[in-house]
Design an enzyme around this catalytic site. Structure first.
Site, PDB file in Angstrom:
ATOM      1  N   GLU A  23       0.811  -1.222   0.000  1.00  0.00           N
ATOM      2  CA  GLU A  23       0.000   0.000   0.000  1.00  0.00           C
ATOM      3  C   GLU A  23       0.843   1.270   0.000  1.00  0.00           C
ATOM      4  OE1 GLU A  23      -3.399   0.138  -0.148  1.00  0.00           O
ATOM      5  OE2 GLU A  23      -3.497  -2.035  -0.332  1.00  0.00           O
TER       6      GLU A  23
ATOM      7  N   GLU B 169      -0.736  10.054   0.924  1.00  0.00           N
ATOM      8  CA  GLU B 169      -1.193   9.983  -0.460  1.00  0.00           C
ATOM      9  C   GLU B 169      -0.621  11.165  -1.245  1.00  0.00           C
ATOM     10  OE1 GLU B 169      -5.588  10.052  -2.600  1.00  0.00           O
ATOM     11  OE2 GLU B 169      -5.384   9.393  -0.519  1.00  0.00           O
TER      12      GLU B 169
ATOM     13  N   ASN C 146     -13.279   6.860   9.294  1.00  0.00           N
ATOM     14  CA  ASN C 146     -12.227   5.989   9.821  1.00  0.00           C
ATOM     15  C   ASN C 146     -11.402   6.711  10.879  1.00  0.00           C
ATOM     16  OD1 ASN C 146     -12.590   3.469   8.540  1.00  0.00           O
ATOM     17  ND2 ASN C 146     -11.675   4.253   6.656  1.00  0.00           N
TER      18      ASN C 146
END
Length: 294
Positions: free
Chosen positions: A147, A156, A194
């Site tokens: 990931e 990101e 989250n």
């Protein structure tokens, strides 16, 4: 998408001396709360009588009755006495192995940060046979490797997508700003819901301060461990349950990505994860087991 997003989808291609003066009240209070030293590290080959104290994963544990070869945190024989300092790491992955798994990682991702996070989920890589424990650690680190591209990325990189990770339909909204909940950490932890749910579970206000995930290595690892140990994602079980219950590595891929990769969704991605998992289990000196694909 209600899951921890993969980074790969967005890559286009981190004493003062006061001898005669009384200490202030706050300093005295802090001094009275002494940190607890770690007891001798738990050993699978040692027998412990009731009242025996050991340390394991940075916490002290007391035996309720006689025990041998029962990992603290994985059975009810041990009572958790809380965090301790100065202990020796007994994680199934050594620092040398960690360095071999992630030779080009961003310096942000420290081995000690991972060790500091383990106390939150004492059953992680600590349940079942030595082979089972090593396979779970290998599976978790495989997905972290995949990931975050070998732990090279802390967040990101496609900033144009940041605003998408805010779900304003939630009652608490996005108090840190609409663009604040982008993917961060070993498995690119994202979305305001989250951050809220994990923060509540971990006792950290990540909803208002999501940047902690890219500022504190232990917090980054904690978010990944939270998802691994408590969330099914699009799968039928948590990744922890998949590895200790015998469902196999393939089921952890399903818990992370579901139909995006499994059942023919992206066989090349599945094959790449399996290859990485086989490499990492090799480094840890354990067999990968069965049911590798999904």
């Amino acid at each position: 998408m209600n899951r921890i997003k993969s980074l790969l989808g967005v890559l286009g291609v981190a004493a003062a001396t006061a001898v005669l003066l009384p200490a202030p009240a706050s300093a005295s209070a802090n001094a009275s709360v002494a940190e607890t030293a770690c007891a001798p590290v738990w050993s699978s080959s040692t027998s412990y009588a009731a009242g025996g104290v050991v340390s394991h994963h940075g916490r002290n544990w007391t035996a309720k009755w006689w025990t041998r070869n029962e990992n603290p945190g994985s059975t009810t024989v041990w009572a958790d006495q809380g965090a301790c300092t100065g202990g020796v790491s007994d994680f199934v992955v050594s620092e040398e192995q960690f360095d071999r798994i992630f030779p080009d990682r961003n310096p942000f991702y420290t081995y000690q940060g991972l060790i500091d996070a383990l106390h939150a989920y004492p059953r992680f890589a600590n349940t079942g046979t030595p082979g089972t424990r090593a396979r779970e650690a290998a599976a978790f680190l495989t997905h972290a490797d995949f990931e975050s591209v070998g732990l090279r990325y802390v967040k990101e990189i496609n900033e144009a997508n940041y605003w998408r990770k805010c779900d304003y339909s939630r009652s608490y909204g996005c108090p840190a700003g609409r663009t604040a909940y982008y993917g961060r950490g070993p498995i690119m932890f994202s979305w305001n819901f989250n951050y809220k749910t994990a923060g509540d579970a971990l006792g950290i206000d990540l909803l208002h301060n999501p940047w902690l995930v890219e500022q504190d290595p232990a917090v980054a690892w904690l978010t990944a461990l939270w998802y691994w140990n408590t969330q099914n994602g699009p799968g039928a079980m948590t990744s922890h349950d998949a590895m200790v219950g015998g469902a196999g590595f393939g089921e952890t891929i399903r818990s992370l990505n579901g139909a995006l990769e499994c059942d023919g969704g992206n066989p090349e991605s599945v094959a790449a994860r399996v290859a990485a998992y086989e490499r990492i289990t090799g480094i840890l000196g354990t067999a990968p087991g069965s049911a590798l694909s999904c």
